[in-house]
Design an enzyme around this catalytic site. Structure first.
Site, PDB file in Angstrom:
ATOM      1  N   TYR A 155      43.626  25.092  29.005  1.00 57.69           N
ATOM      2  CA  TYR A 155      42.336  25.275  28.357  1.00 57.69           C
ATOM      3  C   TYR A 155      42.398  24.992  26.858  1.00 57.69           C
ATOM      4  CZ  TYR A 155      40.527  27.587  32.591  1.00 57.69           C
ATOM      5  OH  TYR A 155      40.109  27.870  33.874  1.00 57.69           O
TER       6      TYR A 155
ATOM      7  N   LYS B 256      54.788  29.944  37.177  1.00 57.77           N
ATOM      8  CA  LYS B 256      55.209  28.880  38.088  1.00 57.77           C
ATOM      9  C   LYS B 256      56.354  28.107  37.432  1.00 57.77           C
ATOM     10  CE  LYS B 256      54.668  26.546  41.960  1.00 57.77           C
ATOM     11  NZ  LYS B 256      55.096  27.106  43.255  1.00 57.77           N
TER      12      LYS B 256
ATOM     13  N   ASP C 160      51.637  31.104  43.112  1.00 56.08           N
ATOM     14  CA  ASP C 160      51.119  30.788  44.445  1.00 56.08           C
ATOM     15  C   ASP C 160      51.472  31.876  45.451  1.00 56.08           C
ATOM     16  OD1 ASP C 160      53.755  30.033  44.052  1.00 56.08           O
ATOM     17  OD2 ASP C 160      53.619  28.208  45.243  1.00 56.08           O
TER      18      ASP C 160
ATOM     19  N   ASP D 214      42.554  33.158  35.210  1.00 53.90           N
ATOM     20  CA  ASP D 214      41.171  32.864  35.548  1.00 53.90           C
ATOM     21  C   ASP D 214      40.996  32.806  37.068  1.00 53.90           C
ATOM     22  OD1 ASP D 214      38.531  32.230  35.226  1.00 53.90           O
ATOM     23  OD2 ASP D 214      38.862  30.283  34.315  1.00 53.90           O
TER      24      ASP D 214
ATOM     25  N   ASP E  21      39.417  35.889  39.849  1.00 49.61           N
ATOM     26  CA  ASP E  21      38.298  35.589  40.746  1.00 49.61           C
ATOM     27  C   ASP E  21      38.672  35.879  42.192  1.00 49.61           C
ATOM     28  OD1 ASP E  21      36.894  34.782  38.528  1.00 49.61           O
ATOM     29  OD2 ASP E  21      36.248  32.883  39.395  1.00 49.61           O
TER      30      ASP E  21
END
Length: 322
Positions: A120, A163, A195, A219, A223
């Site tokens: 971002y 990761k 993951d 983010d 969610d």
């Protein structure tokens, strides 16, 4: 003491849920001075900048900011607003509430998300007609600031999500910096691949408490957690900087229901409770949370939670329970 609050409703249902939160704040024995400003799609459609300089300056100067939602101009609005308060961490709690149908009723999580870097950071390029690139940015400084906050927020320990087995340089740097600061502060940590964590949260969310993540992962995973507890209408958030902070519901502008008067104001009002905590008004914050929780349990509820109540109905119920 009077708290100066910047109010930015933004797009879509932002103009419906922000007034609800302001009503709740005004019902408390706390002194506020609210200053409203514009931002969002409607400004761009009118040929103006989606984030006027005056709005950005207001957020940078106020004690705290309450923001509603951004639509298609989100990247031009919320990211600069977070930068205006020098927000280095995005705090996103996700928990279940009595009376709300949840996929995993045992879910009680907090995501501490790095808020300035990663993918971002805004470094995208078109190198040719059919080739685009995105540069990911990770620095020790940003990861360490996040880690220092995490150590204060969760001195009993937290989980580092990353990761680093694939993104060895970037996520490796993030993981190592956070772990190093935690060790220096005698805070215990464990770590999990992002993951794998997505799967674990769906199957066994009770195994996790506070999760420290890079920007994009926080983010996405928050969610996912919203889906476990009943939807985005229940998730508040705080964008915290050294001297300022911005508070917003995690949900977006929801154009499909904008103007219908059925938006769930709970996430925004819970964001206002986080604002009260930030302003050292813990008793008022607890009153607001208690009123929201009682309303979620007993009703009325908006359609996203299976009810038939309106935004106004829910707001009135919360106010009556204050």
């Amino acid at each position: 003491m009077t708290h100066e609050i910047a109010v930015i409703p933004g797009d879509g249902i932002g103009s419906e849920v922000i007034p609800a939160a302001i009503e709740v704040l005004e019902a408390l024995e706390v002194d506020f001075e609210f200053t409203e400003a514009e931002a969002g799609d409607h400004l761009l459609e009118a040929g103006r900048e989606p984030l006027p300089e005056a709005t950005e300056a207001l957020a940078a100067e106020a004690d705290a900011t309450l923001f509603g939602a951004a639509g298609e101009t989100a990247a031009d609005v919320i990211i600069p607003l977070r930068a205006a308060v020098d927000s280095f961490v995005n705090v996103r709690p996700a928990r279940t509430y009595p009376g709300v149908d949840a996929v995993k009723s045992e879910t009680d999580l907090v995501f501490l998300r790095e808020n300035t870097e990663g993918v971002y950071a805004g470094h995208e390029d078109d190198l040719s007609e059919n080739l685009s690139t995105l540069t990911r940015v990770v620095t020790d400084e940003a990861a360490e600031r996040l880690a220092e906050y995490a150590c204060e927020y969760a001195p009993e320990g937290f989980t580092i999500a990353h990761k680093a087995n694939v993104m060895r340089k970037t996520d490796g740097r993030f993981r190592d910096a956070v772990a190093r600061v935690a060790e220096e502060n005698d805070v215990e940590t464990d770590e999990v691949l992002i993951d794998a964590l997505a799967m674990h949260l769906v199957l066994r969310p009770e195994e996790y408490d506070v999760i420290v993540t890079p920007n994009l992962a926080g983010d996405v995973l928050s969610d996912l957690a919203a889906g476990l507890v009943g939807g985005l209408g229940l998730l508040p958030s705080a964008n915290v900087g050294p001297e300022r902070a911005l508070f917003e519901p995690v949900h977006g502008s929801a154009p499909d229901i904008a103007g219908e008067g059925i938006a769930n104001p709970s996430a925004t009002i819970l964001s206002a409770a986080m604002l009260l905590d930030y302003l050292a008004e813990p008793e008022a914050a607890e009153r607001v949370r208690t009123a929201v929780e009682a309303t979620l349990e007993a009703g009325p509820r908006t359609p996203d939670l299976g009810g038939e109540g309106t935004t106004e109905d829910v707001t009135r119920a919360i106010l009556s329970r204050l």
